[in-house]
Motif scaffolding. Structure first.
Motif, PDB file in Angstrom:
ATOM      1  N   ASN A   1      40.607  36.133  41.566  1.00  0.00           N
ATOM      2  CA  ASN A   1      41.592  35.517  40.661  1.00  0.00           C
ATOM      3  C   ASN A   1      42.564  34.642  41.435  1.00  0.00           C
ATOM      4  O   ASN A   1      43.678  34.416  41.015  1.00  0.00           O
ATOM      5  CB  ASN A   1      42.324  36.597  39.848  1.00  0.00           C
TER       6      ASN A   1
ATOM      7  N   HIS B   1      39.571  40.802  42.337  1.00  0.00           N
ATOM      8  CA  HIS B   1      39.899  41.236  40.974  1.00  0.00           C
ATOM      9  C   HIS B   1      38.958  42.367  40.569  1.00  0.00           C
ATOM     10  O   HIS B   1      39.355  43.329  39.944  1.00  0.00           O
ATOM     11  CB  HIS B   1      39.785  40.064  40.008  1.00  0.00           C
TER      12      HIS B   1
ATOM     13  N   THR C   1      41.863  38.879  33.584  1.00  0.00           N
ATOM     14  CA  THR C   1      43.315  38.906  33.831  1.00  0.00           C
ATOM     15  C   THR C   1      44.106  38.902  32.529  1.00  0.00           C
ATOM     16  O   THR C   1      45.214  39.398  32.481  1.00  0.00           O
ATOM     17  CB  THR C   1      43.739  37.706  34.705  1.00  0.00           C
TER      18      THR C   1
END
Lengths: 361, 137
Positions: A312, A318, B37
């Motif tokens: 990321n 990540h 994310t």
């Protein structure tokens, strides 16, 4: 009479923890179930807060035998995300370590198989050859288990000219001993009686269950990632992919023994044609992992090892997803155990070259 | 050289693609999952179409059709793993057997949280649990 016979997780015939429930009638196994997860260490989760160099160290601890394969595949994934070009000599160094590791892993398994079969003198002869390979790995990397040969952008240690000549001499001296071992494996009555027709997995079952590596090749499935989907420097070498049609434990012994020759062949080609130049891209700065994801595969000693790395844009991963060959091969165990006797169960479980510490991660 | 092709698909395309790949004799490399994310799940089905790996991924779905009937154990294990660690429900998948989690975690809150919760939170929960049980750190 029908009984349920439990084997493991702690059992003298098994090197690693697996729990197998055998549903038997008399001495014959009618059905079986496999339970794993006794060695789950959360390495995937732990990798989420490590940077690339720390992760290389961490993933090498996934497995004690194919430790280089893990670091190698992880590095391939990160290099692909970051678009790092590895120098040719660095790629050759990685391949040399990988093939030495394959030799040592196959000889280790052959030794253990002979020990389970009850042929202890052959077990000691095989481990005698393995010791030569281990010495080479030790002089190359300084370690016997976790070699630490991989860094992002190349290899960490170079091979000197003297060492290269010594390795070539050692490998050429190994060939006649391996010849003798293969001859004994093919002709010995004890091995034939314990392995032929035992633990059969037919070709269509191997395809359906998705078996990989030497285990699939022993069931006449012609797959090898080094040839089908070349990576690193593997496109430069000529080698054959041995397959064997008898689909039993005997075929697994033979395929692994024949693969030793191919590994020696690749090593000799790599050491003789070692290109000049740097072994890594250099630079002391800790690399960030760019945004993106990549899946890479490597033919580890036991079969296809796949890594998915997601970055990321920060220093840490990540997500690192590790899937090892035993993950594909262990589900085939219950199918192989059916209609065999209890006394062969230990050998059949061991015949996939299991690594449950890999599998549980 | 090894390449990795990423293709985004919808939930309905999973089964037809699996059937097509199975019919062509392609190996299922793995079913992988993670939290993006932005907090959405990302499940990808990786097939080996040598020398390329084709990754078909779906985003933001927690209920997916199972392909264990098509790929047998090669798909069943990864699906159970994702169910245990990422709380994805696969329709028609038998999850009565544990794979990686200990049996006592299958009935507690631990199930489906391993890949969802940050590591620090998992660590704090564990310490709290240890304190309750009277174990020294």
């Amino acid at each position: 009479m029908s009984y349920i016979v439990p084997i493991g997780p702690y059992h003298p015939a098994l090197e690693e923890p697996i729990h197998t429930k055998l549903y038997t009638e008399g001495e014959v196994i009618k059905d079986a179930e496999v339970y794993v997860g006794y060695n789950h260490r959360g390495i995937e989760k732990l990798a989420e807060e490590k940077n690339v160099i720390q992760t290389l160290v961490l993933v090498e601890r996934v497995c004690g035998i194919c430790s280089h394969s893990h670091a190698f595949t992880y590095a391939l994934a990160v290099e692909k995300i970051n678009q790092v070009e590895v120098p040719k000599r660095g790629e050759y160094m990685r391949v040399i370590t990988a093939e030495l590791e394959r030799l040592h892993s196959h000889l280790l398994w052959a030794g253990i198989a002979c020990h389970i079969i009850g042929h202890d003198s052959l077990f000691m002869h095989i481990w005698d050859v393995r010791e030569v390979i281990m010495d080479m790995l030790e002089s190359l990397s300084g370690n016997r288990v976790n070699y630490g040969m991989v860094t992002i952008g190349g290899a960490r240690r170079d091979v000197s000219d003297d060492m290269r000549r010594e390795f070539l001499a050692n490998l050429k001296a190994c060939v006649p001993i391996v010849d003798r071992i293969v001859e004994i494996c093919l002709n010995d009555k004890t091995i034939a009686m314990r392995t032929q027709g035992v633990g059969v997995m037919k070709t269509e079952d191997a395809l359906r269950l998705g078996a990989v590596g030497p285990h699939a090749r022993a069931s006449n499935v012609d797959i090898d990632i080094r040839r089908d989907s070349p990576y690193s420097a593997y496109a430069d070498f000529e080698f054959k992919v041995p397959v064997w049609p008898s689909c039993d434990v005997f075929a697994r012994v033979v395929v692994r023994a024949l693969e030793c020759y191919e590994s020696v062949g690749i090593l000799i080609q790599a050491l003789e044609n070692l290109p000049e130049g740097p072994i890594n891209t250099g630079g002391r700065k800790l690399p960030k992992i760019m945004e993106g994801a990549c899946v890479t595969r490597h033919e580890a000693p036991r079969g296809q090892l796949s890594y998915k790395v997601v970055g990321n844009g920060s220093l840490t991963n990540h997500r690192v997803s590790i899937h090892v060959p035993s993950y594909k091969n262990t589900p085939t165990v219950p199918f192989m155990l059916r209609d065999n006797t209890i006394s062969d169960a230990g050998l059949i479980i061991a015949s996939i070259d299991p690594c449950f510490s890999c599998l549980d991660r | 050289m090894q390449e990795n092709k990423m293709i985004q698909i919808t939930k309905d395309e999973i089964v037809p693609i699996a059937l097509k790949m199975r019919h062509e004799g392609k190996f299922l490399v793995m079913i992988q999952g993670y939290l993006q994310t932005d907090g959405q799940t990302n499940i990808s089905y990786d097939y080996a179409v040598d020398p390329v790996i084709e990754s078909y991924y779906v985003v933001g779905e927690t209920d997916l059709p199972s392909i264990a009937d098509i790929y047998d154990e090669a798909a069943r294990w990864p699906e159970i793993e994702l169910h245990e660690l990422l709380n994805i429900n696969f329709e028609g998948l038998d999850v009565s057997r544990r794979l990686f989690l200990p049996e006592d975690m299958l009935v507690t809150e631990g199930k489906g949280q391993i890949l969802v919760m940050p590591l620090s939170e998992l660590r704090d929960n564990r310490l709290e649990q240890m304190r309750e049980e009277g174990i020294e750190e």
